[in-house]
Design a protein around this motif. Structure first.
Motif, short mmCIF file in Angstrom:
data_model
loop_
_atom_site.label_atom_id
_atom_site.label_comp_id
_atom_site.label_asym_id
_atom_site.label_seq_id
_atom_site.Cartn_x
_atom_site.Cartn_y
_atom_site.Cartn_z
N PHE A 81 0.79 -1.06 -0.01
CA PHE A 81 0.01 0.04 -0.11
C PHE A 81 0.87 1.33 0.05
O PHE A 81 1.94 1.39 0.69
CB PHE A 81 -0.84 0.14 1.32
CG PHE A 81 -2.01 -1.01 1.11
CD1 PHE A 81 -3.39 -0.41 0.58
CD2 PHE A 81 -1.90 -2.25 1.25
CE1 PHE A 81 -4.38 -1.35 0.64
CE2 PHE A 81 -3.07 -3.05 1.26
CZ PHE A 81 -4.09 -2.66 0.90
N ARG A 82 0.61 2.38 -0.75
CA ARG A 82 1.17 3.53 -0.94
C ARG A 82 0.44 4.42 0.37
O ARG A 82 -0.68 4.82 0.23
CB ARG A 82 0.86 4.35 -2.16
CG ARG A 82 1.92 3.48 -3.29
CD ARG A 82 2.00 4.26 -4.40
NE ARG A 82 0.44 4.88 -4.95
CZ ARG A 82 0.00 4.37 -6.02
NH1 ARG A 82 0.36 3.20 -6.70
NH2 ARG A 82 -1.13 4.82 -6.46
N LEU A 83 1.35 4.91 1.20
CA LEU A 83 0.81 5.71 2.23
C LEU A 83 1.42 7.15 1.98
O LEU A 83 2.62 7.27 1.99
CB LEU A 83 1.29 5.23 3.70
CG LEU A 83 0.97 3.94 4.05
CD1 LEU A 83 1.44 3.65 5.42
CD2 LEU A 83 -0.59 3.73 3.77
N SER A 84 0.73 7.99 1.63
CA SER A 84 1.01 9.35 1.23
C SER A 84 0.72 10.19 2.34
O SER A 84 -0.31 10.47 3.17
CB SER A 84 -0.10 9.79 -0.02
OG SER A 84 0.34 8.90 -1.15
N TYR A 85 1.97 11.19 2.66
CA TYR A 85 1.68 12.18 3.98
C TYR A 85 2.15 13.52 3.35
O TYR A 85 2.83 13.72 2.37
CB TYR A 85 2.82 11.62 4.86
CG TYR A 85 2.62 10.45 5.53
CD1 TYR A 85 2.30 10.72 6.99
CD2 TYR A 85 2.99 9.23 5.22
CE1 TYR A 85 1.93 9.56 7.81
CE2 TYR A 85 2.61 8.14 5.86
CZ TYR A 85 2.25 8.26 7.30
OH TYR A 85 2.36 7.17 8.02
N LEU A 86 1.50 14.47 4.13
CA LEU A 86 1.63 16.09 3.52
C LEU A 86 2.59 16.71 4.79
O LEU A 86 1.99 16.50 5.78
CB LEU A 86 0.42 16.69 3.36
CG LEU A 86 0.46 18.18 2.66
CD1 LEU A 86 0.93 18.25 1.76
CD2 LEU A 86 -0.96 18.87 3.29
N VAL A 87 3.72 16.83 4.44
CA VAL A 87 4.62 17.55 5.75
C VAL A 87 4.69 19.13 5.42
O VAL A 87 4.82 19.44 4.47
CB VAL A 87 6.07 16.94 5.38
CG1 VAL A 87 6.94 17.62 6.55
CG2 VAL A 87 6.11 15.45 5.49
N THR A 88 4.18 19.73 6.29
CA THR A 88 4.17 21.25 6.49
C THR A 88 4.92 21.60 7.82
O THR A 88 5.04 20.82 8.93
CB THR A 88 2.62 21.57 6.55
OG1 THR A 88 1.90 20.84 7.63
CG2 THR A 88 1.92 21.36 5.20
N ALA A 89 5.31 22.87 7.86
CA ALA A 89 6.08 23.33 9.08
C ALA A 89 5.23 24.56 9.55
O ALA A 89 4.56 25.16 8.75
CB ALA A 89 7.48 23.99 8.68
#
Length: 225
Positions: A81-89
């Motif tokens: 499975f592809r787990l997609s994360y959005l990384v923000t500061a």
């Protein structure tokens, strides 16, 4: 399994150039309400998409071995499975947020493939490496503007992080015990107590039994008519 991926990401983001800085790592949805409660520099890794990588799907079964290497069970191959994360500061100034994002990139980019030894718990026990892609957005992913709009917040600079992770296949099947002895051939008695006869006699008797009948054997002796 997903919570173990969170552990991996937390370790990568809090290590590298950010080691010892005390930067908070969060996995909450970056909504407007959540952002209003931030009072310290934070890197947020929001899991926004989960989907199977069907190109990796396999059939059949794979063996499960014990510490001696013997096959004790069989299970279906793992599903990826592809787990997609959005990384923000999140800080009080945009310049500081950009510095945090730069540090996040510097911490993530060296890790294109995570070895099993770098993976915790059941994920590492599978013995499979996990690919990690930084900054590459899947073509079918929703746009960043739509995502932030759905979260009720304003558009911010972000980095996409995608890990393709194996999940154990079920069910598992018990395997039969390993073969430890050679084949044993036994013969039953044919004409009388063969087991009690001398060995040479037994061998001759078995040869006679195994020999195909010839024409001479089947012909009638003179005077038998």
């Amino acid at each position: 399994m997903i919570h173990e991926v969170d552990e991996v990401i937390e370790g990568l983001l809090s290590g590298g150039v950010l080691a010892g800085t005390g930067i908070e790592i969060a996995f909450d949805a970056p909504t407007r309400t959540w952002a209003s409660r931030r009072n310290s520099p934070t890197l947020n890794a929001y899991l926004y998409d989960i989907r199977e990588d069907t190109a990796r799907r396999e059939g059949g079964t794979v063996p499960v071995r014990d510490e001696r290497g013997a096959v004790v069970r069989r299970r279906r191959p793992p599903r990826w499975f592809r787990l997609s994360y959005l990384v923000t500061a999140w800080t009080k100034r945009p310049q500081d947020e950009h510095r945090l994002l730069s540090a996040a990139l510097a911490s993530l980019l060296p890790h294109e493939l995570l070895a099993p030894a770098q993976l915790p718990g059941a994920l590492g026990a599978l013995g499979l490496s996990v690919p990690l892609v930084v900054g590459a957005t899947p073509g079918d992913a929703r746009s960043r503007a739509e995502l932030f709009s759905a979260l009720g917040g304003e558009l911010k600079p972000s980095v996409d992080l995608m890990l393709t992770v194996p999940f154990p296949g079920f069910p598992e099947y018990d395997a039969g015990p390993p073969v430890t002895e050679g084949a044993v051939v036994s013969a039953r008695e044919l004409d009388g107590p063969l087991a009690d006869a001398p060995r040479a006699h037994q061998e001759r008797h078995l040869k006679d039994v195994a020999r195909p009948a010839s024409v001479a054997d089947t012909a009638e002796a003179p005077g038998e008519r």
